[in-house]
Motif scaffolding. Sequence first.
Motif, mmCIF file in Angstrom:
data_model
loop_
_atom_site.group_PDB
_atom_site.id
_atom_site.type_symbol
_atom_site.label_atom_id
_atom_site.label_comp_id
_atom_site.label_asym_id
_atom_site.label_seq_id
_atom_site.Cartn_x
_atom_site.Cartn_y
_atom_site.Cartn_z
ATOM 1 N N LEU A 215 0.826 -1.210 0.000
ATOM 2 C CA LEU A 215 0.000 0.000 0.000
ATOM 3 C C LEU A 215 0.858 1.256 0.000
ATOM 4 N N MET A 216 1.984 1.242 0.715
ATOM 5 C CA MET A 216 2.872 2.398 0.713
ATOM 6 C C MET A 216 3.451 2.640 -0.670
ATOM 7 N N GLU A 217 3.835 1.575 -1.347
ATOM 8 C CA GLU A 217 4.382 1.725 -2.702
ATOM 9 C C GLU A 217 3.334 2.293 -3.645
ATOM 10 N N LYS A 218 2.092 1.844 -3.501
ATOM 11 C CA LYS A 218 1.016 2.353 -4.357
ATOM 12 C C LYS A 218 0.759 3.829 -4.106
ATOM 13 N N LEU A 219 0.701 4.248 -2.842
ATOM 14 C CA LEU A 219 0.431 5.642 -2.526
ATOM 15 C C LEU A 219 1.586 6.551 -2.944
ATOM 16 N N GLU A 220 2.832 6.066 -2.803
ATOM 17 C CA GLU A 220 3.968 6.877 -3.214
ATOM 18 C C GLU A 220 4.023 7.017 -4.732
ATOM 19 N N ARG A 221 3.591 5.987 -5.438
ATOM 20 C CA ARG A 221 3.614 6.057 -6.907
ATOM 21 C C ARG A 221 2.506 6.957 -7.432
ATOM 22 N N MET A 222 1.325 6.856 -6.821
ATOM 23 C CA MET A 222 0.201 7.660 -7.307
ATOM 24 C C MET A 222 0.207 9.057 -6.695
ATOM 25 N N ALA A 223 0.663 9.184 -5.436
ATOM 26 C CA ALA A 223 0.777 10.485 -4.758
ATOM 27 C C ALA A 223 -0.553 11.216 -4.708
ATOM 28 N N VAL A 224 -1.611 10.485 -4.369
ATOM 29 C CA VAL A 224 -2.925 11.112 -4.241
ATOM 30 C C VAL A 224 -3.517 10.725 -2.891
ATOM 31 N N ARG A 229 -4.522 6.257 8.845
ATOM 32 C CA ARG A 229 -3.814 6.450 10.110
ATOM 33 C C ARG A 229 -3.041 5.200 10.522
ATOM 34 N N TRP A 230 -3.615 4.017 10.299
ATOM 35 C CA TRP A 230 -2.901 2.795 10.695
ATOM 36 C C TRP A 230 -1.616 2.651 9.893
ATOM 37 N N LEU A 231 -1.644 3.136 8.633
ATOM 38 C CA LEU A 231 -0.465 3.049 7.787
ATOM 39 C C LEU A 231 0.622 3.999 8.268
ATOM 40 N N VAL A 232 0.217 5.165 8.778
ATOM 41 C CA VAL A 232 1.186 6.128 9.295
ATOM 42 C C VAL A 232 1.912 5.546 10.511
ATOM 43 N N GLU A 233 1.150 4.883 11.392
ATOM 44 C CA GLU A 233 1.767 4.348 12.602
ATOM 45 C C GLU A 233 2.688 3.165 12.307
ATOM 46 N N ILE A 234 2.257 2.265 11.452
ATOM 47 C CA ILE A 234 3.119 1.116 11.153
ATOM 48 C C ILE A 234 4.332 1.552 10.341
ATOM 49 N N ASP A 235 4.194 2.648 9.586
ATOM 50 C CA ASP A 235 5.347 3.191 8.859
ATOM 51 C C ASP A 235 6.375 3.743 9.851
ATOM 52 N N ARG A 236 5.922 4.421 10.894
ATOM 53 C CA ARG A 236 6.832 4.908 11.937
ATOM 54 C C ARG A 236 7.547 3.733 12.608
ATOM 55 N N PHE A 237 6.795 2.651 12.847
ATOM 56 C CA PHE A 237 7.365 1.487 13.520
ATOM 57 C C PHE A 237 8.494 0.880 12.691
ATOM 58 N N TYR A 238 8.240 0.631 11.415
ATOM 59 C CA TYR A 238 9.249 -0.039 10.592
ATOM 60 C C TYR A 238 10.383 0.899 10.182
ATOM 61 N N ARG A 239 10.111 2.188 10.057
ATOM 62 C CA ARG A 239 11.219 3.110 9.781
ATOM 63 C C ARG A 239 12.151 3.224 10.983
ATOM 64 N N ASN A 240 11.623 3.072 12.172
ATOM 65 C CA ASN A 240 12.458 3.014 13.366
ATOM 66 C C ASN A 240 13.423 1.845 13.297
ATOM 67 N N GLN A 241 12.885 0.701 12.902
ATOM 68 C CA GLN A 241 13.738 -0.487 12.784
ATOM 69 C C GLN A 241 14.739 -0.332 11.650
ATOM 70 N N LEU A 242 14.310 0.231 10.521
ATOM 71 C CA LEU A 242 15.197 0.408 9.380
ATOM 72 C C LEU A 242 16.340 1.354 9.702
ATOM 73 N N GLY A 243 16.107 2.329 10.563
ATOM 74 C CA GLY A 243 17.151 3.278 10.923
ATOM 75 C C GLY A 243 18.097 2.782 12.002
ATOM 76 N N GLY A 244 17.898 1.560 12.477
ATOM 77 C CA GLY A 244 18.789 1.001 13.486
ATOM 78 C C GLY A 244 18.372 1.273 14.910
ATOM 79 N N ALA A 245 17.178 1.835 15.123
ATOM 80 C CA ALA A 245 16.695 2.106 16.476
ATOM 81 C C ALA A 245 15.938 0.875 17.007
ATOM 82 N N ASP A 246 15.257 1.054 18.116
ATOM 83 C CA ASP A 246 14.552 -0.031 18.778
ATOM 84 C C ASP A 246 13.051 0.195 18.633
ATOM 85 N N PRO A 247 12.380 -0.493 17.694
ATOM 86 C CA PRO A 247 10.940 -0.264 17.521
ATOM 87 C C PRO A 247 10.118 -0.771 18.695
#
Length: 349
Positions: A215-224, A229-247
């Motif tokens: 879903l993130m790939e679709k929204l970034e490609r279409m940009a509309v 809200r659930w997508l915003v929160e889970i995006d914060r969670f996984y970006r925390n892990q991707l950046g080397g922090a502790d999710p």
Amino acid sequence: MTAENGERSAPAFRRTDRTDAPYYLARYTERRGLKQSASSSSVPEADEDLPLYLRRFRERGAQTASAALLEVDGERFTREFAGTSREKEIVAPPERRAQEDFATEIRIIRHGITQGYSTDAGLTPMGGWQSHQRGHSLSKSVRPGQKVRIVCAGTSRARQTADQIYRGMTDGLAQWGREAEISKPEPIPELRNFQVWTPDGPRDVTSAFRQYQALMEKLERMAVGDRPRWLVEIDRFYRNQLGGADPIYMWLTIPLMYFEPPQSCVRRFWRGFHRLMAESPDTRIIAATHSGPIRAFATWAHGYDPGEPYNTEEVVVRIRRGGGTALVAYRNRVTEVNVPPPDEMPVWD
């Protein structure tokens, strides 16, 4: 040198040339002969699907299974068990043992090294070996005739961890020449990982990753439009892990509207423990699950975050007779807690 009668006398020094094998080689030959005789007589045909290390381990255990048992104070054990069960022996004094009457012991164990968290993947070979070693280590503390029940979460990595723990415990008991009633692993819903709400309903945070990524790939490609809200929160969670922090630390400390709260995981665990104790009284429980709920449970018990558990690290819960209080041990700290009654367990929606 010759004697008076003309015969040659014996040398005055000891001979140094030896025809027998060196001691280390003789011991090696003896052990190899015992291994071959044991494998040809008492070891059944090995399953070709078993890993090589497990076949070799069971062959070694078959040699000691028939060893003579020693009996001291009514307890029977092998010499090998006496040597491998050494410990620091920090135990309560005898006058305290009557007061510390525990109804059951629960060990909450994290799964072994997994292949990844982008999907419901199983364990790596290293993770399987870690889990097997944990089960073998637990077999040293199983008393003869004791009942052990193994439960797990429903994910692949938790199931495989529980299965390897079961194999390690049965192999260890066979090696020590002991008998105990160990049930095969079974998944229970109370031990599941913490959930995240999605349009398809609550899902495991790992199983929701694919849906989030697509879903993130679709929204970034279409940009509309705005992101849910659930997508915003889970995006914060996984970006925390991707950046080397502790999710998991973020989940424990920051209130998230679409994630299952940590206290709900603790209540769910206790609900499952109450059910297991009612179904299997006087039974030792081994529970294989995930790091997030384990860490939330330890944080609730100790009052602070003791950190992420290592693979196959455990939290030990010993519930006193009567079920009113329990001792929770994690990383060399023990805290006495009040066991919440089963009728005071709200459910997270």
